[in-house]
Enzyme design. Structure first.
Site, PDB file in Angstrom:
ATOM      1  N   ASP A 153      -6.354   2.831  -6.938  1.00  0.00           N
ATOM      2  CA  ASP A 153      -7.012   3.480  -5.815  1.00  0.00           C
ATOM      3  C   ASP A 153      -7.533   4.865  -6.169  1.00  0.00           C
ATOM      4  O   ASP A 153      -6.761   5.755  -6.555  1.00  0.00           O
ATOM      5  CB  ASP A 153      -6.040   3.582  -4.636  1.00  0.00           C
ATOM      6  CG  ASP A 153      -6.727   4.039  -3.361  1.00  0.00           C
ATOM      7  OD1 ASP A 153      -7.828   3.546  -3.065  1.00  0.00           O
ATOM      8  OD2 ASP A 153      -6.150   4.890  -2.666  1.00  0.00           O
ATOM      9  N   GLU A 164      -0.737  -1.346  -4.628  1.00  0.00           N
ATOM     10  CA  GLU A 164      -1.693  -0.243  -4.755  1.00  0.00           C
ATOM     11  C   GLU A 164      -0.999   0.924  -5.452  1.00  0.00           C
ATOM     12  O   GLU A 164       0.099   1.330  -5.059  1.00  0.00           O
ATOM     13  CB  GLU A 164      -2.173   0.180  -3.367  1.00  0.00           C
ATOM     14  CG  GLU A 164      -3.090   1.393  -3.362  1.00  0.00           C
ATOM     15  CD  GLU A 164      -3.444   1.831  -1.952  1.00  0.00           C
ATOM     16  OE1 GLU A 164      -4.225   1.106  -1.303  1.00  0.00           O
ATOM     17  OE2 GLU A 164      -2.907   2.864  -1.502  1.00  0.00           O
ATOM     18  N   LYS A 194       0.824  -1.192   0.000  1.00  0.00           N
ATOM     19  CA  LYS A 194       0.000   0.000   0.000  1.00  0.00           C
ATOM     20  C   LYS A 194       0.868   1.256   0.000  1.00  0.00           C
ATOM     21  O   LYS A 194       2.103   1.183   0.020  1.00  0.00           O
ATOM     22  CB  LYS A 194      -0.951  -0.019   1.196  1.00  0.00           C
ATOM     23  CG  LYS A 194      -1.951  -1.187   1.108  1.00  0.00           C
ATOM     24  CD  LYS A 194      -2.895  -1.245   2.280  1.00  0.00           C
ATOM     25  CE  LYS A 194      -3.849  -0.069   2.332  1.00  0.00           C
ATOM     26  NZ  LYS A 194      -4.799  -0.088   1.201  1.00  0.00           N
TER      27      LYS A 194
END
Length: 288
Positions: free
Chosen positions: A226, A205, A175
Site C-alpha cells: 500500500d 496489506e 487491512k
C-alpha cells in the site's frame, strides 16, 4: 491483457433485471412518462441509434437492451458493437426501432447504465493499455456504487481488467485497521488462518517492508503493497520471490501505472475505476 470476446461472459439476466427494473420504477414514478404520453401518439413508430460521442470502450449493452424491452417488448434492439469493443465519436453502438413512446420512455435509464458502465470500461482500458508491455493486471476494488457492484465489476472486465473481492465473504483481506486491532501482522494472519476454511485465500496489506518480512513466513496468498514508492515496490517483489501474489495500490493513474507495473508486481488495484470514472458520452439519435 484484455479479455477476448469469448472470455467476457455476459451477466445472468436474473442478476441484472432487478437493477434495471428498479431504475425504471424510479424514473416512471407514480404516473409514468407524462411528457411522452401526452405528446407522442400511441401508434407512432421510430427508428433510432445509440451513438458514441467520445472514444472509449463499450460495456452495459445487456442492461440498455433490457431497459427498452421491459418498457415495451415490441421494441427491437440490434447491436452494432459488443461489450469490450472500442468506439470512436460517431460510431453506432446499437439500433433501436419500434413504438416511439417506449423508446423515449426507456431512453434515459438505458443511457444511464450504458454510459456509466462504458465509462468504467474506458478508464480500465486506458490503464490496461498503459501497462500492456508488463505482466501486471489492473484490478478494481470494493469501492463501488451501492447495489451496482456486479455490473461495475463486469465493466472492469469488459475494459480488460480483473476483479478483486466481490464482497467480505469471498476472501480474507487483512487491512491496517485489522492489524491495529489484533496487535500486529503475525497475530492477525494466525487468527485469520484459524478462522476460515482451507479454500479461502488470505491477503494482507502492508505499509512497510518490515511488515512484509513479518507476513511472508506465515504463508499468505497475496500481499497488498500500500502506497509504497517505486524503490520499495521493487524491493518488495524481490523479497516475495514468487511466494505470493504482489499487489500495488495507491496513486495509480495512466501516467504512473507503467512505472508501477515495471517494478514486477502482479496486480495493480485502482479504486477510482468504479467510484469516480467519468461516463462515456453516448446519445440516442433519430436515424436518417
Amino acid at each position: 491483457m484484455a479479455l477476448s470476446q469469448t472470455q467476457l461472459a455476459p451477466l445472468p439476466a436474473i442478476l441484472i433485471e432487478p437493477l434495471v427494473r428498479a431504475a425504471l420504477l424510479e424514473d416512471l414514478g407514480r404516473a409514468g412518462d407524462i411528457t411522452t404520453d401526452s405528446i407522442v401518439p400511441s401508434d407512432q413508430r421510430a427508428t433510432t441509434v445509440l451513438a458514441a460521442r467520445q472514444t472509449g470502450t463499450i460495456a452495459g449493452l445487456d442492461l440498455a437492451a433490457l431497459a427498452f424491452r421491459l418498457i415495451d417488448p415490441a421494441i427491437e434492439f440490434h447491436r452494432e458493437k459488443r461489450d469490450g469493443d472500442p468506439v470512436a465519436p460517431g460510431d453506432v453502438v446499437a439500433r433501436i426501432s419500434g413504438p416511439a413512446r417506449g423508446i423515449l420512455t426507456g431512453e434515459r435509464v438505458a443511457l444511464n447504465f450504458l454510459s456509466r458502465l462504458s465509462g468504467i470500461a474506458s478508464a480500465t482500458s486506458a490503464l490496461a493499455e498503459a501497462i500492456r508491455h508488463e505482466r501486471a493486471t489492473i484490478v478494481c476494488t470494493r469501492k463501488t456504487t451501492p447495489g451496482l457492484r456486479a455490473v461495475e465489476k463486469y465493466a472492469v472486465r469488459a475494459g480488460g481488467g480483473g476483479n478483486h473481492r466481490f464482497g467480505l465473504d469471498d476472501a480474507v483481506l487483512i487491512k491496517d485497521n485489522h492489524i491495529a486491532m489484533a496487535g500486529g501482522v503475525a497475530i492477525a494472519i494466525e487468527r485469520a488462518k484459524a478462522g476460515v476454511g482451507h479454500l479461502v485465500k488470505i491477503e494482507v496489506e502492508v505499509d512497510t517492508l518490515e511488515q512484509l518480512a513479518e507476513a511472508l513466513p506465515l504463508g499468505v496468498d497475496a500481499v497488498l503493497l500500500d502506497n509504497m514508492s517505486l524503490d520499495q515496490l521493487r524491493e518488495a517483489v524481490a523479497m516475495v520471490g514468487g511466494r505470493a501474489l504482489t499487489e500495488a495500490s495507491g496513486r495509480v493513474t495512466p501516467a504512473s501505472a507503467p512505472a508501477i507495473a515495471a517494478t514486477g508486481v502482479d496486480l495493480i488495484s485502482v479504486g477510482w475505476l468504479t467510484h469516480s470514472a467519468p461516463i462515456l458520452d453516448i446519445g440516442l439519435d433519430f436515424a436518417d
